[in-house]
Design a protein around this motif. Structure first.
Motif, PDB file in Angstrom:
ATOM      1  N   PHE A  15     -19.472 -41.230  38.441  1.00  0.00           N
ATOM      2  CA  PHE A  15     -20.154 -40.246  38.892  1.00  0.00           C
ATOM      3  C   PHE A  15     -21.278 -40.413  39.288  1.00  0.00           C
ATOM      4  CE2 PHE A  15     -20.363 -40.446  34.143  1.00  0.00           C
ATOM      5  CZ  PHE A  15     -21.601 -40.837  34.055  1.00  0.00           C
ATOM      6  N   GLY A  16     -21.608 -39.936  40.684  1.00  0.00           N
ATOM      7  CA  GLY A  16     -23.046 -40.006  41.388  1.00  0.00           C
ATOM      8  C   GLY A  16     -23.857 -41.344  41.033  1.00  0.00           C
ATOM      9  N   SER A  17     -23.144 -42.353  41.717  1.00  0.00           N
ATOM     10  CA  SER A  17     -23.820 -43.812  41.579  1.00  0.00           C
ATOM     11  C   SER A  17     -25.197 -43.785  41.548  1.00  0.00           C
ATOM     12  CB  SER A  17     -23.501 -44.588  42.697  1.00  0.00           C
ATOM     13  OG  SER A  17     -22.060 -45.354  42.601  1.00  0.00           O
ATOM     14  N   LYS A  18     -25.792 -44.412  40.194  1.00  0.00           N
ATOM     15  CA  LYS A  18     -27.035 -44.345  39.935  1.00  0.00           C
ATOM     16  C   LYS A  18     -27.569 -45.556  40.670  1.00  0.00           C
ATOM     17  CE  LYS A  18     -30.511 -44.512  36.177  1.00  0.00           C
ATOM     18  NZ  LYS A  18     -30.898 -44.650  34.905  1.00  0.00           N
ATOM     19  N   VAL A  19     -26.873 -46.839  40.438  1.00  0.00           N
ATOM     20  CA  VAL A  19     -27.208 -47.856  41.096  1.00  0.00           C
ATOM     21  C   VAL A  19     -26.317 -48.166  42.595  1.00  0.00           C
ATOM     22  CG1 VAL A  19     -26.813 -50.387  40.943  1.00  0.00           C
ATOM     23  CG2 VAL A  19     -27.158 -49.098  38.929  1.00  0.00           C
ATOM     24  N   SER A  20     -27.357 -48.413  43.678  1.00  0.00           N
ATOM     25  CA  SER A  20     -26.801 -48.547  45.036  1.00  0.00           C
ATOM     26  C   SER A  20     -25.304 -49.420  45.198  1.00  0.00           C
ATOM     27  CB  SER A  20     -27.773 -48.760  45.971  1.00  0.00           C
ATOM     28  OG  SER A  20     -28.588 -50.043  45.695  1.00  0.00           O
ATOM     29  N   ALA A  21     -25.444 -50.591  44.559  1.00  0.00           N
ATOM     30  CA  ALA A  21     -24.494 -51.645  44.719  1.00  0.00           C
ATOM     31  C   ALA A  21     -24.389 -52.471  43.404  1.00  0.00           C
ATOM     32  CB  ALA A  21     -24.813 -52.448  46.048  1.00  0.00           C
ATOM     33  N   PRO A  22     -23.181 -53.102  43.063  1.00  0.00           N
ATOM     34  CA  PRO A  22     -23.111 -53.703  41.759  1.00  0.00           C
ATOM     35  C   PRO A  22     -23.463 -54.991  41.891  1.00  0.00           C
ATOM     36  CG  PRO A  22     -20.924 -53.395  42.942  1.00  0.00           C
ATOM     37  CD  PRO A  22     -21.997 -52.661  43.581  1.00  0.00           C
ATOM     38  N   PRO A  23     -24.366 -55.597  41.017  1.00  0.00           N
ATOM     39  CA  PRO A  23     -24.641 -57.012  41.072  1.00  0.00           C
ATOM     40  C   PRO A  23     -23.758 -58.082  41.816  1.00  0.00           C
ATOM     41  CG  PRO A  23     -24.485 -56.554  38.839  1.00  0.00           C
ATOM     42  CD  PRO A  23     -24.015 -55.205  39.671  1.00  0.00           C
ATOM     43  N   ARG A  24     -24.308 -59.048  42.482  1.00  0.00           N
ATOM     44  CA  ARG A  24     -23.564 -60.045  43.012  1.00  0.00           C
ATOM     45  C   ARG A  24     -22.428 -60.539  42.038  1.00  0.00           C
ATOM     46  NH1 ARG A  24     -25.550 -63.423  47.642  1.00  0.00           N
ATOM     47  NH2 ARG A  24     -24.072 -65.343  47.675  1.00  0.00           N
ATOM     48  N   GLY A  25     -21.408 -60.815  42.656  1.00  0.00           N
ATOM     49  CA  GLY A  25     -20.152 -61.554  41.986  1.00  0.00           C
ATOM     50  C   GLY A  25     -19.707 -60.432  41.002  1.00  0.00           C
ATOM     51  N   PHE A  26     -19.917 -59.360  40.804  1.00  0.00           N
ATOM     52  CA  PHE A  26     -19.434 -58.294  39.561  1.00  0.00           C
ATOM     53  C   PHE A  26     -18.092 -58.097  39.747  1.00  0.00           C
ATOM     54  CE2 PHE A  26     -18.252 -54.001  38.434  1.00  0.00           C
ATOM     55  CZ  PHE A  26     -18.617 -54.145  37.165  1.00  0.00           C
ATOM     56  N   HIS A  27     -17.583 -57.805  41.051  1.00  0.00           N
ATOM     57  CA  HIS A  27     -15.948 -57.699  41.188  1.00  0.00           C
ATOM     58  C   HIS A  27     -15.343 -58.749  41.077  1.00  0.00           C
ATOM     59  CE1 HIS A  27     -17.051 -53.516  42.648  1.00  0.00           C
ATOM     60  NE2 HIS A  27     -17.954 -53.793  43.272  1.00  0.00           N
ATOM     61  N   ARG A  28     -15.842 -59.792  41.378  1.00  0.00           N
ATOM     62  CA  ARG A  28     -14.998 -61.083  41.234  1.00  0.00           C
ATOM     63  C   ARG A  28     -14.888 -61.476  39.751  1.00  0.00           C
ATOM     64  NH1 ARG A  28     -18.098 -65.313  42.991  1.00  0.00           N
ATOM     65  NH2 ARG A  28     -18.069 -64.665  45.193  1.00  0.00           N
ATOM     66  N   LEU A  29     -15.917 -61.178  38.976  1.00  0.00           N
ATOM     67  CA  LEU A  29     -15.824 -61.293  37.650  1.00  0.00           C
ATOM     68  C   LEU A  29     -14.867 -60.464  36.909  1.00  0.00           C
ATOM     69  CD1 LEU A  29     -17.105 -62.828  35.209  1.00  0.00           C
ATOM     70  CD2 LEU A  29     -18.798 -60.979  35.010  1.00  0.00           C
ATOM     71  N   ARG A  30     -15.291 -59.203  37.267  1.00  0.00           N
ATOM     72  CA  ARG A  30     -14.040 -58.028  36.719  1.00  0.00           C
ATOM     73  C   ARG A  30     -12.670 -58.255  36.831  1.00  0.00           C
ATOM     74  NH1 ARG A  30     -15.001 -51.844  38.260  1.00  0.00           N
ATOM     75  NH2 ARG A  30     -13.965 -52.549  40.088  1.00  0.00           N
ATOM     76  N   ARG A  31     -12.623 -58.799  38.229  1.00  0.00           N
ATOM     77  CA  ARG A  31     -10.892 -59.287  38.430  1.00  0.00           C
ATOM     78  C   ARG A  31     -10.385 -60.366  37.713  1.00  0.00           C
ATOM     79  NH1 ARG A  31     -12.056 -58.760  43.898  1.00  0.00           N
ATOM     80  NH2 ARG A  31     -12.666 -60.887  44.225  1.00  0.00           N
ATOM     81  N   ARG A  32     -11.153 -61.211  37.622  1.00  0.00           N
ATOM     82  CA  ARG A  32     -11.000 -62.514  36.801  1.00  0.00           C
ATOM     83  C   ARG A  32     -10.627 -61.992  35.187  1.00  0.00           C
ATOM     84  NH1 ARG A  32     -15.225 -66.991  37.473  1.00  0.00           N
ATOM     85  NH2 ARG A  32     -14.142 -67.848  35.569  1.00  0.00           N
ATOM     86  N   LEU A  33     -11.599 -61.189  34.869  1.00  0.00           N
ATOM     87  CA  LEU A  33     -11.277 -60.864  33.450  1.00  0.00           C
ATOM     88  C   LEU A  33      -9.764 -60.044  33.223  1.00  0.00           C
ATOM     89  CD1 LEU A  33     -14.806 -59.741  32.138  1.00  0.00           C
ATOM     90  CD2 LEU A  33     -13.397 -61.487  31.181  1.00  0.00           C
ATOM     91  N   ARG A  34      -9.581 -59.176  34.087  1.00  0.00           N
ATOM     92  CA  ARG A  34      -8.594 -58.248  34.253  1.00  0.00           C
ATOM     93  C   ARG A  34      -7.303 -59.184  34.340  1.00  0.00           C
ATOM     94  NH1 ARG A  34     -10.206 -52.930  37.478  1.00  0.00           N
ATOM     95  NH2 ARG A  34     -10.922 -51.895  35.971  1.00  0.00           N
ATOM     96  N   ARG A  35      -7.317 -60.250  35.282  1.00  0.00           N
ATOM     97  CA  ARG A  35      -6.221 -61.023  35.548  1.00  0.00           C
ATOM     98  C   ARG A  35      -5.969 -61.931  34.078  1.00  0.00           C
ATOM     99  NH1 ARG A  35      -7.823 -64.285  39.948  1.00  0.00           N
ATOM    100  NH2 ARG A  35      -7.636 -62.486  41.047  1.00  0.00           N
ATOM    101  N   ARG A  36      -6.856 -62.380  33.540  1.00  0.00           N
ATOM    102  CA  ARG A  36      -6.803 -63.263  32.459  1.00  0.00           C
ATOM    103  C   ARG A  36      -6.299 -62.376  31.196  1.00  0.00           C
ATOM    104  NH1 ARG A  36     -10.732 -67.149  29.133  1.00  0.00           N
ATOM    105  NH2 ARG A  36      -9.225 -67.851  28.188  1.00  0.00           N
ATOM    106  N   LEU A  37      -6.693 -60.916  31.011  1.00  0.00           N
ATOM    107  CA  LEU A  37      -6.248 -60.119  30.063  1.00  0.00           C
ATOM    108  C   LEU A  37      -4.738 -59.905  30.292  1.00  0.00           C
ATOM    109  CD1 LEU A  37      -9.067 -57.904  29.293  1.00  0.00           C
ATOM    110  CD2 LEU A  37      -8.155 -59.606  27.809  1.00  0.00           C
ATOM    111  N   ARG A  38      -4.374 -59.786  31.794  1.00  0.00           N
ATOM    112  CA  ARG A  38      -3.060 -59.247  31.978  1.00  0.00           C
ATOM    113  C   ARG A  38      -1.910 -60.454  31.983  1.00  0.00           C
ATOM    114  NH1 ARG A  38      -4.262 -56.920  36.659  1.00  0.00           N
ATOM    115  NH2 ARG A  38      -4.028 -58.824  37.756  1.00  0.00           N
ATOM    116  N   SER A  39      -2.450 -61.714  32.184  1.00  0.00           N
ATOM    117  CA  SER A  39      -1.583 -62.599  32.342  1.00  0.00           C
ATOM    118  C   SER A  39      -1.485 -63.856  31.187  1.00  0.00           C
ATOM    119  CB  SER A  39      -1.588 -63.778  33.669  1.00  0.00           C
ATOM    120  OG  SER A  39      -3.009 -64.182  33.662  1.00  0.00           O
ATOM    121  N   THR A  40      -2.116 -63.493  30.106  1.00  0.00           N
ATOM    122  CA  THR A  40      -2.209 -64.350  29.051  1.00  0.00           C
ATOM    123  C   THR A  40      -0.578 -64.435  28.376  1.00  0.00           C
ATOM    124  OG1 THR A  40      -4.333 -63.511  28.367  1.00  0.00           O
ATOM    125  CG2 THR A  40      -3.179 -64.667  26.906  1.00  0.00           C
TER     126      THR A  40
END
Length: 192
Positions: A15-40
């Motif tokens: 809701f109503g983005s308080k921060v203009s953009a996520p920190p650098r590398g955030f999406h890559r880190l989130r993707r890696r974590l999700r992949r790790r949890l999914r493919s363990t």
């Protein structure tokens, strides 16, 4: 400072983005974590898909505050082994009571190596010993409760683990080549 719950929601596009953009590398880190949890890869004999593991310190030398000498540590290990403690239990006692986090960092060799050098090592490896002990306990339970189908299934799983581990230990020559697990004689192995 600390990131609040609202800011985290904003980072994930809430809701109503308080921060203009996520920190650098955030999406890559989130993707890696999700992949790790999914493919363990799941455990072979249970439903677990855990990703926990040990996190040893990078530094391999003993901490500066530790005043115990390597000779004292070896003596302590031998004393505990004579009491009948397994190598992993010795490590736990040294860690919790004596402040020795890693025996290797103090002495330059691991607990089992020290025990072998002193002639105090167990005749069958510790993990195999405890699997056999478990199988003996389940078999004893099944003698009293013959209709317990789940225990019968668990016994099959435990014994297949024992056979696999024994095969490995025979291959690396930690067990004699003619060593074989037999349920009839198993209780004699774990007496004591």
């Amino acid at each position: 400072g600390a990131v609040s719950g609202r800011e985290v929601t904003a980072l994930e596009g809430g809701f109503g983005s308080k921060v203009s953009a996520p920190p650098r590398g955030f999406h890559r880190l989130r993707r890696r974590l999700r992949r790790r949890l999914r493919s363990t890869m799941g455990r072979m004999y249970s439903r677990g898909k855990g990703i926990s593991g040990r996190a040893l310190p990078y530094k391999k030398s003993a901490p500066s505050w530790l005043k115990t000498t390597p000779q004292e540590v070896v003596e302590q290990i031998c004393k505990l082994a004579k009491k009948g403690l397994a190598p992993s239990q010795i490590g736990v006692v040294l860690r919790d009571s004596h402040g020795i986090t890693q025996v290797y960092s103090v002495t330059g060799s691991k607990v089992l190596r020290i025990l072998k050098g002193q002639g105090l090592a167990p005749e069958i490896p510790e993990d195999l010993y405890f699997l056999i002990k478990k199988a003996v306990a389940v078999r004893k339970h099944l003698e009293r409760n013959r209709s317990d189908k789940d225990s019968k299934f668990r016994l099959i799983l435990t014994e297949s683990r024992i056979h696999r581990l024994a095969r490995y230990y025979r291959r690396v020559r930690k067990l004699p080549p003619n060593w074989k697990y037999e349920s009839a004689t198993a209780s004699a192995l774990v007496q004591g």
